[in-house]
Design an enzyme around this catalytic site. Sequence first.
Site, mmCIF file in Angstrom:
data_model
loop_
_atom_site.group_PDB
_atom_site.id
_atom_site.type_symbol
_atom_site.label_atom_id
_atom_site.label_comp_id
_atom_site.label_asym_id
_atom_site.label_seq_id
_atom_site.Cartn_x
_atom_site.Cartn_y
_atom_site.Cartn_z
ATOM 1 N N THR A 133 10.017 -11.287 19.433
ATOM 2 C CA THR A 133 10.873 -9.445 20.665
ATOM 3 C C THR A 133 10.165 -9.254 20.456
ATOM 4 O OG1 THR A 133 11.644 -7.211 20.190
ATOM 5 C CG2 THR A 133 9.835 -8.343 18.644
ATOM 6 N N GLU A 135 9.181 -6.095 21.971
ATOM 7 C CA GLU A 135 8.623 -4.627 21.591
ATOM 8 C C GLU A 135 7.311 -5.111 21.030
ATOM 9 O OE1 GLU A 135 11.091 -2.142 18.674
ATOM 10 O OE2 GLU A 135 12.277 -3.111 19.234
ATOM 11 N N ALA A 160 4.613 -4.151 14.754
ATOM 12 C CA ALA A 160 3.411 -4.854 14.520
ATOM 13 C C ALA A 160 4.028 -5.925 13.509
ATOM 14 C CB ALA A 160 2.614 -3.600 13.687
ATOM 15 N N LYS A 162 6.174 -8.265 13.025
ATOM 16 C CA LYS A 162 6.492 -8.917 14.264
ATOM 17 C C LYS A 162 5.092 -9.838 15.465
ATOM 18 C CE LYS A 162 9.911 -11.411 14.722
ATOM 19 N NZ LYS A 162 10.596 -12.357 14.001
ATOM 20 N N GLY A 290 7.489 7.969 18.477
ATOM 21 C CA GLY A 290 6.974 6.725 18.825
ATOM 22 C C GLY A 290 7.988 6.136 19.763
#
Length: 349
Positions: A133, A135, A160, A162, A290
């Site tokens: 991803t 992200e 985190a 991933k 977040g």
Amino acid sequence: MTWLVTGGAGFIGSALCHYLADVSDAPIIVVDKLTYAGNRASIEGLEATGRLRLVEADIVDQSRMTDLVAETRPAAIFHLAAETHVDRSIDGPADFVSTNLGGTGAMLEAARAYHGGLSGDQRDAFRFVHVSTDEVFGSLGEEGAFRETTPYAPSSPYSASKAGADHLARAWHHTYGLPVIVSNCSNNYGPRQFPEKLIPLMILKCLAGEPMPVYGSGLNVRDWLHAEDHARALLIMAQTGTPGETYCVGGGAERTNLQIVETICRLMDERFPEAAPHQRLITFVEDRPGHDYRYAIDAGKIHRELGWTPARDFETGLAETVDWYLANDSWWRPLQERVYRGQRLGRTA
């Protein structure tokens, strides 16, 4: 030739399976634990025709994965099995650590044992495509885009986990010579997406006349990629990608979350004018802890090196997605009744 797809009963995994069945006669082996987001209904048509075999198993079980890979002898492993929802990772990070890190490690070891026994053309052609991803790169400001060289800065338990899985995949290439290719994609949309995610959640809330919850101000930006375009990119990577390389895959369709929801309302107005305006259902709620502000992908590398570009424009793809959910309540209604009713997730700071 056989394709092995982990997480093939999930959203992107099932899109990949349908695409592989359309463009190839090769058998498809799916390994899926069938958690809340793994839906056998997404692939049962392929099962019924004999094009696909589902193995219900947990990728964390390394011994079973090693036996399965040895038995099925795939030309490529597409590794998509993962816990993927940021809100759920806030509520319960342990499953994300176990599946995304432990499961990836188990699959890499299974692939390494299999690849080590290959020779000649089979060894040269084999690929392990690790699907990740955007992200993992963290959050962007108003300018710029993620690319393959962007430093990692994950900000949620999901991203985190991933990011850690990406590092494992690259380490298995550099240390053991496993022909790994890493893909980092932007937000996907399309048919058969579990209704906790933004687009299907808003479609179904809108259809039911329920409040459509938008986090914060709704100005967080995502780059949207149709799952079928993503599936096409993954097959291109497996066939012509360079081992050890990373390819960023994006749809080139940046929209704020509020723009997405407003567009869904407009599409629903066209289909159900008697219930218009659906925009009255938009409700702003407390933001996600977040919450990353903006993601955007520079897909120049995969275009230059592998010739891939997205085929769908976002407006057409989103309208087709709305129509798919309206026409396929037999797919999503059982999920609402048994698994997820649209409640808020991820409140824990």
